[in-house]
Design an enzyme around this catalytic site. Structure first.
Site, PDB file in Angstrom:
ATOM      1  CG  ASP A  93      -0.241  -0.432   2.585  1.00  0.00           C
ATOM      2  OD1 ASP A  93       0.791  -0.421   2.726  1.00  0.00           O
ATOM      3  OD2 ASP A  93      -0.971  -0.814   3.431  1.00  0.00           O
ATOM      4  CG  ASN A 130      -8.896  -1.688  11.906  1.00  0.00           C
ATOM      5  OD1 ASN A 130      -8.137  -2.264  11.613  1.00  0.00           O
ATOM      6  ND2 ASN A 130      -9.419  -0.497  11.290  1.00  0.00           N
ATOM      7  CG  HIS A 167      -5.889  -1.925   8.964  1.00  0.00           C
ATOM      8  ND1 HIS A 167      -6.039  -1.074   9.613  1.00  0.00           N
ATOM      9  CD2 HIS A 167      -4.602  -2.133   8.518  1.00  0.00           C
ATOM     10  CE1 HIS A 167      -4.690  -0.402  10.010  1.00  0.00           C
ATOM     11  NE2 HIS A 167      -4.003  -1.047   9.467  1.00  0.00           N
ATOM     12  CD  GLU A 209      -8.850   1.173   7.544  1.00  0.00           C
ATOM     13  OE1 GLU A 209      -9.107  -0.096   8.562  1.00  0.00           O
ATOM     14  OE2 GLU A 209      -8.241   1.854   7.993  1.00  0.00           O
TER      15      GLU A 209
HETATM   16  C1  GLP Z   1      -0.592   0.384   8.495  1.00  0.00           C
HETATM   17  C2  GLP Z   1      -0.053  -0.562   7.057  1.00  0.00           C
HETATM   18  C3  GLP Z   1      -0.443  -1.952   7.539  1.00  0.00           C
HETATM   19  C4  GLP Z   1       0.221  -2.199   8.929  1.00  0.00           C
HETATM   20  C5  GLP Z   1      -0.331  -1.580   9.964  1.00  0.00           C
HETATM   21  C6  GLP Z   1       0.044  -1.877  11.427  1.00  0.00           C
HETATM   22  O1  GLP Z   1      -1.922   0.394   8.505  1.00  0.00           O
HETATM   23  N1  GLP Z   1      -0.847   0.012   6.146  1.00  0.00           N
HETATM   24  O2  GLP Z   1       0.168  -2.563   6.412  1.00  0.00           O
HETATM   25  O3  GLP Z   1       0.127  -3.813   9.239  1.00  0.00           O
HETATM   26  O4  GLP Z   1      -0.059  -0.256   9.786  1.00  0.00           O
HETATM   27  O5  GLP Z   1       1.340  -1.340  11.680  1.00  0.00           O
HETATM   28  P1  GLP Z   1       2.206  -1.597  12.995  1.00  0.00           P
HETATM   29  O6  GLP Z   1       2.910  -2.863  12.498  1.00  0.00           O
HETATM   30  O7  GLP Z   1       2.950  -0.236  13.133  1.00  0.00           O
HETATM   31  O8  GLP Z   1       1.221  -1.855  14.275  1.00  0.00           O
END
Ligand code: GLP
Length: 234
Positions: free
Chosen positions: A67, A136, A138, A143
């Site tokens: 993304d 959540n 995702h 989402e």
């Molecule tokens: C963002 C990214 C996701 C990632 C998520 C969790 O939303 N787009 O790909 O998995 O953050 O991030 P973290 O690893 O910092 O908790």
């Protein structure tokens, strides 16, 4: 699903780096699906070390990131382009024509998304997709929703995601409200998947792995994939 519970972040990073290194050693021309966020940082650090120690060669590897925020310049320190370059690509011998990240500045986002899925197809599909997970549920930026979205698309970010992302920005008002994300279908088409979750994600991991398959918990669809490894700190 192959579920591996580890006691701390160091072990998670080590375990995940070993799985990714194994994939590259087995198939030097692997197509990797890459993730951002704070969780994969320790994994990338270890992969860079393995490269520096001449244990890993990335010259034939192709990658597709999950993304990118819409509206952020690749030079912006909060963009996923900047993140990937600084934490991985600048430090290994990956061919710069072989890594791909959605262009969040594209004028025609729909065309950008279509072209991204096409490029993944042309590369022969993703061999190993690395995923983090949001609180959540995702994955990428898919989402919670009423249905699972198949292909790469533009996503409106949840308020909770914007809040979680704001720790990387000076101010919450600077967090983009939309992003381009691979769809759940794109992710499910990967030949194998590695989901990593650090401290504080036990509850969403339980829902993902043992709960009902529900688009309100996008990661729960992974239960239907035949080759998923979950490494989580519990
Ligand atoms: C963002 C990214 C996701 C990632 C998520 C969790 O939303 N787009 O790909 O998995 O953050 O991030 P973290 O690893 O910092 O908790």
């Amino acid at each position: 699903m192959n579920i591996i519970q580890v006691s701390d972040y160091q072990k998670l990073s080590e375990m995940a780096a070993v799985i990714i290194a194994g994939q590259i050693l087995r198939k030097p021309s692997s197509v990797l699906g890459l993730a951002t966020g704070s969780t994969p940082l320790g994994i990338y650090e270890r992969l860079v070390k393995l490269y520096q120690e001449k244990c890993l060669n990335f010259s034939q590897v192709t990658s597709f990131n999950l993304d990118e925020y819409c509206g952020l310049d690749p030079q912006n320190h909060q963009s996923y382009h900047y993140y990937m370059q600084n934490h991985l690509f600048f430090h290994i011998n990956m061919d710069e024509t072989k890594f791909h990240i959605p262009n969040g500045l594209a004028e025609d986002i729909e065309a950008e998304c279509k072209a991204y899925d096409e490029k993944i197809k042309q590369a022969g599909g993703i061999d190993l997709q690395i995923l983090g997970i949001g609180h959540n549920g995702h994955i990428g930026f898919n989402e919670p929703a009423h249905s699972f979205l198949y292909g790469t698309h533009q996503e409106i970010l949840d308020e909770s995601t914007i809040k979680a992302s704001s720790r990387f920005f000076e101010d919450i008002s600077q967090v983009p409200t939309t992003a381009i994300s691979m769809g759940i279908g794109t992710i499910m088409e990967a030949k194998s998947i590695l989901l990593v979750a650090s401290e504080g994600k036990q509850e969403i991991i339980q829902k993902t792995v043992y709960g009902p398959i529900d688009p309100q918990v996008p990661a729960s669809l992974l239960q239907l994939h035949k080759d998923v490894t979950v490494v989580y700190v519990g």
